[in-house]
Design a protein around this motif. Structure first.
Motif, PDB file in Angstrom:
ATOM      1  N   UNK A 111       0.801  -1.223   0.000  1.00  0.00           N
ATOM      2  CA  UNK A 111       0.000   0.000   0.000  1.00  0.00           C
ATOM      3  C   UNK A 111       0.833   1.271   0.000  1.00  0.00           C
ATOM      4  N   UNK A 112       1.997   1.203   0.606  1.00  0.00           N
ATOM      5  CA  UNK A 112       2.840   2.399   0.740  1.00  0.00           C
ATOM      6  C   UNK A 112       3.764   2.570  -0.473  1.00  0.00           C
ATOM      7  N   UNK A 113       4.271   1.486  -1.011  1.00  0.00           N
ATOM      8  CA  UNK A 113       5.218   1.560  -2.125  1.00  0.00           C
ATOM      9  C   UNK A 113       4.684   2.328  -3.345  1.00  0.00           C
ATOM     10  N   UNK A 114       3.414   2.204  -3.724  1.00  0.00           N
ATOM     11  CA  UNK A 114       2.925   2.963  -4.885  1.00  0.00           C
ATOM     12  C   UNK A 114       3.011   4.480  -4.734  1.00  0.00           C
ATOM     13  N   UNK A 115       3.150   4.985  -3.530  1.00  0.00           N
ATOM     14  CA  UNK A 115       3.308   6.429  -3.356  1.00  0.00           C
ATOM     15  C   UNK A 115       4.618   6.925  -3.971  1.00  0.00           C
ATOM     16  N   UNK A 116       5.580   6.018  -4.166  1.00  0.00           N
ATOM     17  CA  UNK A 116       6.862   6.375  -4.775  1.00  0.00           C
ATOM     18  C   UNK A 116       6.856   6.234  -6.295  1.00  0.00           C
ATOM     19  N   UNK A 117       5.865   5.563  -6.849  1.00  0.00           N
ATOM     20  CA  UNK A 117       5.856   5.274  -8.281  1.00  0.00           C
ATOM     21  C   UNK A 117       5.796   6.510  -9.178  1.00  0.00           C
ATOM     22  N   UNK A 118       5.060   7.577  -8.830  1.00  0.00           N
ATOM     23  CA  UNK A 118       5.123   8.763  -9.698  1.00  0.00           C
ATOM     24  C   UNK A 118       6.528   9.347  -9.798  1.00  0.00           C
ATOM     25  N   UNK A 119       7.258   9.356  -8.698  1.00  0.00           N
ATOM     26  CA  UNK A 119       8.624   9.880  -8.730  1.00  0.00           C
ATOM     27  C   UNK A 119       9.513   8.986  -9.584  1.00  0.00           C
ATOM     28  N   UNK A 120       9.361   7.678  -9.468  1.00  0.00           N
ATOM     29  CA  UNK A 120      10.129   6.746 -10.297  1.00  0.00           C
ATOM     30  C   UNK A 120       9.806   6.986 -11.768  1.00  0.00           C
ATOM     31  N   UNK A 121       8.535   7.211 -12.067  1.00  0.00           N
ATOM     32  CA  UNK A 121       8.119   7.486 -13.447  1.00  0.00           C
ATOM     33  C   UNK A 121       8.750   8.775 -13.958  1.00  0.00           C
ATOM     34  N   UNK A 122       8.766   9.802 -13.144  1.00  0.00           N
ATOM     35  CA  UNK A 122       9.368  11.077 -13.537  1.00  0.00           C
ATOM     36  C   UNK A 122      10.865  10.906 -13.790  1.00  0.00           C
ATOM     37  N   UNK A 123      11.550  10.168 -12.927  1.00  0.00           N
ATOM     38  CA  UNK A 123      12.977   9.912 -13.141  1.00  0.00           C
ATOM     39  C   UNK A 123      13.197   9.176 -14.464  1.00  0.00           C
ATOM     40  N   UNK A 124      12.376   8.175 -14.728  1.00  0.00           N
ATOM     41  CA  UNK A 124      12.491   7.430 -15.983  1.00  0.00           C
ATOM     42  C   UNK A 124      12.291   8.358 -17.183  1.00  0.00           C
ATOM     43  N   UNK A 125      11.274   9.202 -17.123  1.00  0.00           N
ATOM     44  CA  UNK A 125      10.998  10.122 -18.229  1.00  0.00           C
ATOM     45  C   UNK A 125      12.146  11.118 -18.421  1.00  0.00           C
ATOM     46  N   UNK A 126      12.768  11.557 -17.330  1.00  0.00           N
ATOM     47  CA  UNK A 126      13.897  12.475 -17.436  1.00  0.00           C
ATOM     48  C   UNK A 126      15.116  11.780 -18.037  1.00  0.00           C
ATOM     49  N   UNK A 127      15.372  10.560 -17.620  1.00  0.00           N
ATOM     50  CA  UNK A 127      16.526   9.818 -18.115  1.00  0.00           C
ATOM     51  C   UNK A 127      16.388   9.536 -19.604  1.00  0.00           C
ATOM     52  N   UNK A 128      15.187   9.190 -20.043  1.00  0.00           N
ATOM     53  CA  UNK A 128      14.965   8.862 -21.456  1.00  0.00           C
ATOM     54  C   UNK A 128      14.784  10.107 -22.323  1.00  0.00           C
ATOM     55  N   UNK A 129      14.728  11.284 -21.707  1.00  0.00           N
ATOM     56  CA  UNK A 129      14.585  12.520 -22.462  1.00  0.00           C
ATOM     57  C   UNK A 129      13.163  12.849 -22.862  1.00  0.00           C
ATOM     58  N   UNK A 130      12.192  12.121 -22.341  1.00  0.00           N
ATOM     59  CA  UNK A 130      10.791  12.377 -22.684  1.00  0.00           C
ATOM     60  C   UNK A 130      10.183  13.476 -21.829  1.00  0.00           C
ATOM     61  N   UNK A 131      10.869  13.856 -20.787  1.00  0.00           N
ATOM     62  CA  UNK A 131      10.393  14.926 -19.913  1.00  0.00           C
ATOM     63  C   UNK A 131      11.573  15.793 -19.540  1.00  0.00           C
ATOM     64  N   UNK A 132      11.417  17.075 -19.784  1.00  0.00           N
ATOM     65  CA  UNK A 132      12.449  18.025 -19.394  1.00  0.00           C
ATOM     66  C   UNK A 132      11.777  19.127 -18.605  1.00  0.00           C
ATOM     67  N   UNK A 133      12.156  19.314 -17.347  1.00  0.00           N
ATOM     68  CA  UNK A 133      11.551  20.388 -16.567  1.00  0.00           C
ATOM     69  C   UNK A 133      11.842  21.741 -17.200  1.00  0.00           C
ATOM     70  N   UNK A 134      10.882  22.632 -17.077  1.00  0.00           N
ATOM     71  CA  UNK A 134      11.065  23.968 -17.620  1.00  0.00           C
ATOM     72  C   UNK A 134      12.139  24.697 -16.832  1.00  0.00           C
ATOM     73  N   UNK A 135      13.045  25.320 -17.540  1.00  0.00           N
ATOM     74  CA  UNK A 135      14.110  26.087 -16.891  1.00  0.00           C
ATOM     75  C   UNK A 135      13.960  27.543 -17.296  1.00  0.00           C
ATOM     76  N   UNK A 136      14.177  28.416 -16.343  1.00  0.00           N
ATOM     77  CA  UNK A 136      14.111  29.845 -16.636  1.00  0.00           C
ATOM     78  C   UNK A 136      15.282  30.211 -17.535  1.00  0.00           C
ATOM     79  N   UNK A 137      15.053  31.062 -18.531  1.00  0.00           N
ATOM     80  CA  UNK A 137      16.167  31.463 -19.390  1.00  0.00           C
ATOM     81  C   UNK A 137      17.219  32.223 -18.592  1.00  0.00           C
ATOM     82  N   UNK A 138      18.466  31.897 -18.822  1.00  0.00           N
ATOM     83  CA  UNK A 138      19.547  32.516 -18.076  1.00  0.00           C
ATOM     84  C   UNK A 138      20.466  33.257 -19.040  1.00  0.00           C
ATOM     85  N   UNK A 139      21.061  34.308 -18.528  1.00  0.00           N
ATOM     86  CA  UNK A 139      22.021  35.065 -19.319  1.00  0.00           C
ATOM     87  C   UNK A 139      23.299  34.246 -19.423  1.00  0.00           C
ATOM     88  N   UNK A 140      23.949  34.260 -20.581  1.00  0.00           N
ATOM     89  CA  UNK A 140      25.217  33.528 -20.691  1.00  0.00           C
ATOM     90  C   UNK A 140      26.267  34.147 -19.779  1.00  0.00           C
TER      91      UNK A 140
END
Length: 166
Positions: A111-140
């Protein structure tokens, strides 16, 4: 309230990833049941389904609240709404953890382990490049390094600071 297409897309990704992780957990429980280490019965299935629903509901709550406050002009009201949402969602998860542990109809770990599954999914999406968090534009930033240090400035009396000649 209807979710924006991008929010709906992310929510469906999280729901799908949570479902896949839940199914993988069932396979693991079944394998461990075969060797006699755990019981795989209705308590595992029931607890994991409710836990997954709580986890997906938590993410959906984030989507709805952020979409609701995005056009709010008052920053204090935005922060207060976000804080209230966060506290409510954490309280709901804490209540679920207590119920999953206390109620005999739920297997606590399942019952408790599924609470971690969204985070695992987000990590997977970030690693595979399917999800990139929005970053504020920065000056060079210029990070060039000069090999020769700048000469020490000359003083009015013709001497240099820091042990320089003249």
């Amino acid at each position: 309230m209807k979710l924006e297409p991008e929010s709906r897309k992310q929510l469906l990704r999280i729901a799908g990833g949570t479902a896949i992780c839940t199914a993988a957990m069932w396979v693991l429980f079944a394998a461990l049941h075969l060797v006699g280490w755990v019981r795989f019965d209705y308590t595992v299935v029931l607890a994991s389904l409710v836990g997954a629903a709580v986890a997906i509901g938590n993410f959906a709550g984030i989507c709805f609240v952020v979409q609701k406050i995005i056009d709010e002009p008052d920053e204090k009201k935005r922060k207060a709404t976000l804080q209230l949402s966060y506290n409510s969602r954490m309280l709901l998860q804490a209540v679920w953890v207590v119920v999953a542990i206390a109620a005999p109809c739920f297997q606590p770990f399942a019952g408790i382990l599924p609470l971690l599954f969204p985070r695992i999914t987000i990590y997977y999406l970030q690693i595979t490049g399917k999800y990139k968090p929005l970053a504020a534009p920065q000056e060079p930033v210029d990070v060039s390094v000069e090999d020769d240090p700048a000469p020490a400035p000359a003083q009015a009396d013709g001497t240099r600071d820091e042990g320089g000649e003249t």
